[in-house]
Design a protein around this motif. Structure first.
Motif, mmCIF file in Angstrom:
data_model
loop_
_atom_site.group_PDB
_atom_site.id
_atom_site.type_symbol
_atom_site.label_atom_id
_atom_site.label_comp_id
_atom_site.label_asym_id
_atom_site.label_seq_id
_atom_site.Cartn_x
_atom_site.Cartn_y
_atom_site.Cartn_z
ATOM 1 N N UNK A 80 44.041 49.474 32.819
ATOM 2 C CA UNK A 80 43.866 48.113 32.340
ATOM 3 C C UNK A 80 43.057 47.456 33.959
ATOM 4 N N UNK A 81 42.244 46.471 33.370
ATOM 5 C CA UNK A 81 41.406 45.545 34.502
ATOM 6 C C UNK A 81 41.870 44.000 33.851
ATOM 7 N N UNK A 82 41.471 43.787 34.885
ATOM 8 C CA UNK A 82 42.102 41.669 34.786
ATOM 9 C C UNK A 82 41.052 41.150 34.283
ATOM 10 N N UNK A 83 40.748 40.213 33.614
ATOM 11 C CA UNK A 83 40.044 39.272 32.790
ATOM 12 C C UNK A 83 39.435 38.696 33.895
ATOM 13 N N UNK A 84 40.097 37.774 34.524
ATOM 14 C CA UNK A 84 39.836 36.538 35.523
ATOM 15 C C UNK A 84 39.124 37.619 36.467
ATOM 16 N N UNK A 85 39.275 38.513 36.768
ATOM 17 C CA UNK A 85 38.925 38.842 38.101
ATOM 18 C C UNK A 85 37.256 39.296 37.493
ATOM 19 N N UNK A 86 37.533 39.770 36.051
ATOM 20 C CA UNK A 86 35.938 40.019 35.389
ATOM 21 C C UNK A 86 35.312 39.378 36.002
#
Length: 348
Positions: A128-134
Motif C-alpha cells: 500500500x501507498x498513501x494517496x496524500x503522500x503521493x
C-alpha cells in the motif's frame, strides 16, 4: 532458465507495507519475488517485527541486481534500490504523511513496472501507498491504478483503458470509475464507459480461466431506478450498454438493484453458490464495500487491462498500526498467489 520473480514494491515507508513484506517472508522463507524499495527501510521493518516477537532469526536483507535475474535462496529478502529513490527513508516517522515517502512509493512503482516491461520480472505486486503522500510529492496520479495506466501507455497514445477489480474467494467486483468524486463518478456512467468495462471484464475473466463469465451489472440508482422513478441512467445509459455487450456475445444481465445483486453473486458453496461470476459496479464504494465487508484478509486488488499482471492487497497503509509489528500479511499473501497464477496463465 530460472523463473522470473515477482516485483514487489515496499509501499509507503511510513506505513505497514515494509512490515507485511517482511512478515510474508517469515511465512514463506523462499518467495519467488524481489522487493523494489530501500534496503534500510526493509531492515527497519525486520527490527520492528523482531521487537514484536516474530521469529526473525536467520532472515537477512540483501541488495539485488536486476541484471543477474537470480533470486537468492532461503531466508534472504532481496531488495533492489532503483535509481532516484530518496535517501534517509528509514528515519521518517511511522504513521505520518510525508512527501519524501510519497516520492519513494511512486519511484518503486515505476521501477517495478519497468522490470516487468523489460522482462526482468513476471508481474507487479504493490504494497500500500498513501494517496496524500503521493499528492504531497507532486505526483499527478491519485493512486496505483492511474499511475500504472500511464506507465503502460506508449508516448503520444491515448491512455490504455484499465479497470479495478477487487476479489476474494466469495465475490468479484469490477468498477466503472475509480478514484474520483461521487459527482464525477455519476458523470462517468456513460454507454461507452459501461460497455468498455463489460468488455474488459469479460476478456480478463476468460484469461483467468472462466470460459463464459456471467457478468451482473449493478444499477446506479436505488432499486436500479425503479423504471425511471428514482433516476433514468439505467434506461438511457446502462441498459443500452448491456444490450450492446449482449450483441457481441457477452453473458451480461441487469441492471440489478445494487442493494441485492452482491448477495446474489456471493459464492459460498454448498449453501450459497453464486448466480454470477462477477458484478460490475458503477462507482468505487458501491463495489468495494461488499467485498471488504467479507474480510480484507483474503481480498486482492487486480488491475484489469494492463499489458502485464498487477495485484495488491485490498487494504491501505494503516498508519495507526505502522511500526508496531502487528500488521497482518494475509492479503499480501493472497495478492502474491494471484499474481503468480495470473502471470502463469498470461499469454506469452
Amino acid at each position: 532458465m530460472a523463473q522470473l520473480p515477482l516485483a514487489l514494491t515496499m509501499g509507503d515507508p511510513c506505513g505497514i507495507g515494509p512490515e507485511i513484506v517482511v512478515a510474508q517472508w517469515l511465512r514463506q522463507p523462499r518467495l519467488p519475488a524481489v522487493v523494489v524499495g530501500s534496503v534500510a527501510v526493509i531492515r527497519r521493518a525486520l527490527t520492528v517485527l523482531a521487537a514484536a516477537g516474530w521469529p526473525v532469526q536467520g532472515l537477512t536483507v540483501q541488495g539485488w541486481d536486476p541484471q543477474s535475474g537470480e533470486v537468492p535462496g532461503t531466508d534472504v529478502i532481496p531488495v533492489w534500490e532503483p535509481e532516484g529513490l530518496p535517501q534517509g527513508l528509514e528515519a521518517l516517522p511511522w504513521g505520518q504523511v510525508s512527501a519524501q515517502a510519497g516520492q519513494a512509493a511512486a519511484c518503486c512503482v515505476r521501477a517495478a513496472a519497468d522490470l516487468v516491461q523489460r522482462a526482468r520480472a513476471r508481474a507487479v505486486v504493490t504494497a500500500p501507498l498513501h494517496k496524500e503522500a503521493l499528492s504531497a510529492a507532486g505526483e499527478p496520479f491519485p493512486g496505483h491504478t492511474e499511475l500504472l495506466q500511464a506507465l503502460a501507455t506508449p508516448d503520444g497514445q491515448p491512455l490504455v483503458p484499465v479497470r479495478m477489480m477487487l476479489a476474494n474467494h466469495e465475490l468479484k467486483t469490477v468498477l466503472v470509475s475509480i478514484h474520483v468524486s461521487l459527482r464525477q463518478a455519476i458523470e462517468a456512467v456513460t454507454i461507452d464507459n459501461v460497455l468498455q468495462t463489460l468488455k474488459i471484464t469479460h476478456d480478463s475473466l476468460r484469461r483467468m480461466g472462466i470460459d463464459r463469465p456471467r457478468i451482473a451489472v449493478a444499477g446506479l440508482n436505488p432499486h436500479a431506478g425503479e423504471g425511471g422513478l428514482f433516476g433514468d441512467e439505467e434506461i438511457h445509459t446502462i441498459i443500452p450498454a448491456i444490450d450492446a455487450a449482449r450483441a457481441q456475445g457477452l453473458d451480461v444481465s441487469g441492471p440489478w438493484p445494487p442493494d441485492t445483486v452482491f448477495m446474489r453473486a456471493r459464492h459460498a458453496p454448498p449453501e450459497h453458490p453464486g448466480e454470477f461470476d462477477v458484478v460490475v459496479a458503477m462507482y468505487h464504494d458501491q463495489g468495494l464495500i461488499p467485498v471488504k465487508y467479507l474480510g480484507v484478509a483474503k481480498g486482492v486488488n487486480v488491475t484489469l487491462g494492463l499489458p502485464f499482471v498487477r495485484t495488491s492487497p485490498d487494504h491501505g497503509t494503516a498508519f495507526d498500526l505502522a511500526g508496531q509489528g502487528r500488521a497482518d500479511p494475509s492479503s499480501l499473501s493472497e495478492a502474491m498467489q494471484v499474481a503468480l497464477q495470473l502471470s502463469a496463465a498470461a499469454p506469452a
